[in-house]
Write a protein that holds these residues in place. Structure first.
Motif, short mmCIF file in Angstrom:
data_model
loop_
_atom_site.label_atom_id
_atom_site.label_comp_id
_atom_site.label_asym_id
_atom_site.label_seq_id
_atom_site.Cartn_x
_atom_site.Cartn_y
_atom_site.Cartn_z
N GLU A 1 0.85 -1.18 0.00
CA GLU A 1 0.00 0.00 0.00
C GLU A 1 0.89 1.24 0.00
O GLU A 1 1.97 1.23 0.60
CB GLU A 1 -0.89 0.02 1.24
N PRO A 2 0.46 2.33 -0.64
CA PRO A 2 1.27 3.55 -0.63
C PRO A 2 1.61 4.04 0.76
O PRO A 2 2.67 4.64 0.97
CB PRO A 2 0.39 4.55 -1.38
N SER A 3 0.74 3.78 1.71
CA SER A 3 0.96 4.28 3.08
C SER A 3 1.95 3.44 3.86
O SER A 3 2.32 3.81 4.98
CB SER A 3 -0.38 4.30 3.83
N ALA B 1 6.56 6.67 -7.59
CA ALA B 1 6.78 7.22 -6.26
C ALA B 1 6.16 8.61 -6.13
O ALA B 1 5.54 8.94 -5.11
CB ALA B 1 8.27 7.27 -5.95
N PHE C 1 2.13 8.33 -6.21
CA PHE C 1 1.51 7.74 -5.02
C PHE C 1 2.08 8.30 -3.72
O PHE C 1 1.80 7.78 -2.64
CB PHE C 1 1.64 6.22 -5.07
N LYS C 2 2.88 9.36 -3.85
CA LYS C 2 3.42 10.07 -2.68
C LYS C 2 4.18 9.12 -1.75
O LYS C 2 4.00 9.13 -0.52
CB LYS C 2 2.31 10.81 -1.94
N ILE C 3 5.04 8.30 -2.34
CA ILE C 3 5.85 7.37 -1.58
C ILE C 3 7.12 8.08 -1.12
O ILE C 3 7.85 8.63 -1.94
CB ILE C 3 6.21 6.15 -2.45
N ARG D 1 8.56 3.95 7.71
CA ARG D 1 8.07 2.80 6.96
C ARG D 1 8.99 1.59 7.16
O ARG D 1 10.21 1.74 7.18
CB ARG D 1 7.99 3.14 5.46
N LEU E 1 -0.28 -0.85 -6.53
CA LEU E 1 -0.66 0.36 -5.81
C LEU E 1 -1.97 0.95 -6.34
O LEU E 1 -2.80 1.42 -5.56
CB LEU E 1 0.46 1.40 -5.92
N GLN E 2 -2.17 0.93 -7.65
CA GLN E 2 -3.40 1.46 -8.24
C GLN E 2 -4.57 0.52 -7.95
O GLN E 2 -5.59 0.93 -7.40
CB GLN E 2 -3.23 1.65 -9.74
N THR F 1 -5.37 8.97 -8.70
CA THR F 1 -4.10 8.56 -9.32
C THR F 1 -4.29 7.98 -10.72
O THR F 1 -3.30 7.61 -11.37
CB THR F 1 -3.38 7.52 -8.44
#
Length: 208
Positions: free
Chosen positions: A8-10, A46, A49-51, A103, A170-171, A179
Motif C-alpha cells: 500500500e502507498p501508506s 513514487a 503515489f506520494k511514496i 516505513r 498500488l493502483q 491517481t
C-alpha cells in the motif's frame, strides 16, 4: 480491504541507489535505455503515489556522475545523499532518512546489482525490514552476475517485483480517480505494448 498481502502507498518507502550514468556504462545484464526507462517509471510511481523516497549516490564527482537527469527531473525535490561506502545502509545520512519515513517496507532500485543494491538489501533484511527489489530497475555487470545477485537476495528473504507490478499493485482499481490519469500515463509512456494498447483503447474505442 485490510490484511491483503499487497503493498500500500501508506506502508512503503523507496530507496534509489546509484542510478548514475558512470555505473550504467558498466551494465551488461540488459538494455541500458530500457533500464533507464524502467527507473524513470518507478520514480514517477513514487511521485504519483506520494511514496517517501530516499536517494543515495556515490563517487558522483570523480567517476559515477550525478543522479541521471531523467530520474532527477521527476524527483527534483528529493535531496540526494552522497556517500563513500558501497553499502548505503552503512551511510548514516541515507539510513537515517529511511528511518525517518517510519516505513518498514522498502522498495529498492539501483546499480549495480552485485554490490550497491545487494548490500543495503541484505542489511535492511537483517534489521527487520520487509524488502522488495524492483528487479527490472536494477542492472548488473553481466546477465549471470545480475541473476545470481537477485537469487541471493531472494534466498535471504527479499521479494522480487517489477516496476509495472508495483504500479498495478498500488493502483489496483482503475476507479481510483486521484491517481488514475498519472498511473495510466506511466503505463502508456513506459510499458511497451501494454501502454500502446491503453493508448489505442483511449483514442480509438468509443463506448456506444
Amino acid at each position: 480491504m485490510s490484511g491483503l498481502p499487497l503493498i500500500e502507498p501508506s506502508q512503503i518507502a523507496l530507496l534509489i541507489v546509484d542510478q548514475q550514468a558512470g555505473l550504467a556504462f558498466g551494465v551488461g545484464s540488459g538494455d541500458r535505455q530500457l533500464l533507464l526507462s524502467n527507473a524513470v517509471a518507478l520514480a514517477k510511481i513514487a511521485s504519483t503515489f506520494k511514496i517517501p523516497t530516499v536517494i543515495s549516490t556515490s563517487a558522483s564527482k570523480v567517476y559515477s556522475g550525478p543522479l541521471m537527469p531523467p530520474i532527477k527531473s521527476v524527483l527534483s525535490e528529493i535531496p540526494v545523499h552522497e556517500r563513500r561506502s558501497m553499502n548505503a545502509w552503512e551511510d548514516d545520512a541515507t539510513r537515517n532518512a529511511i528511518e525517518k519515513t517510519g516505513r518498514r517496507k522498502l522498495l529498492v532500485s539501483g546499480l549495480l546489482t552485485e554490490a550497491c543494491v545487494s548490500f543495503p538489501v541484505l542489511t535492511a533484511l537483517h534489521d527487520g525490514y520487509d524488502v522488495f527489489v524492483v528487479g527490472d530497475t536494477c542492472g548488473g555487470i553481466t546477465p549471470a552476475s545480475h541473476d545470481l545477485a537477485l537469487r541471493r537476495l531472494e534466498a535471504a528473504g527479499a521479494k522480487m517485483t517489477s516496476w509495472l507490478q508495483v504500479l498495478l499493485e498500488l493502483q489496483r482499481d482503475w476507479t481510483r480517480k486521484e491517481t488514475y490519469d498519472a498511473a495510466r500515463a506511466i503505463v502508456e509512456g513506459h510499458a511497451g505494448g501494454y501502454g500502446i494498447g491503453l493508448a489505442y483503447a483511449r483514442d480509438m474505442i468509443h463506448p456506444v
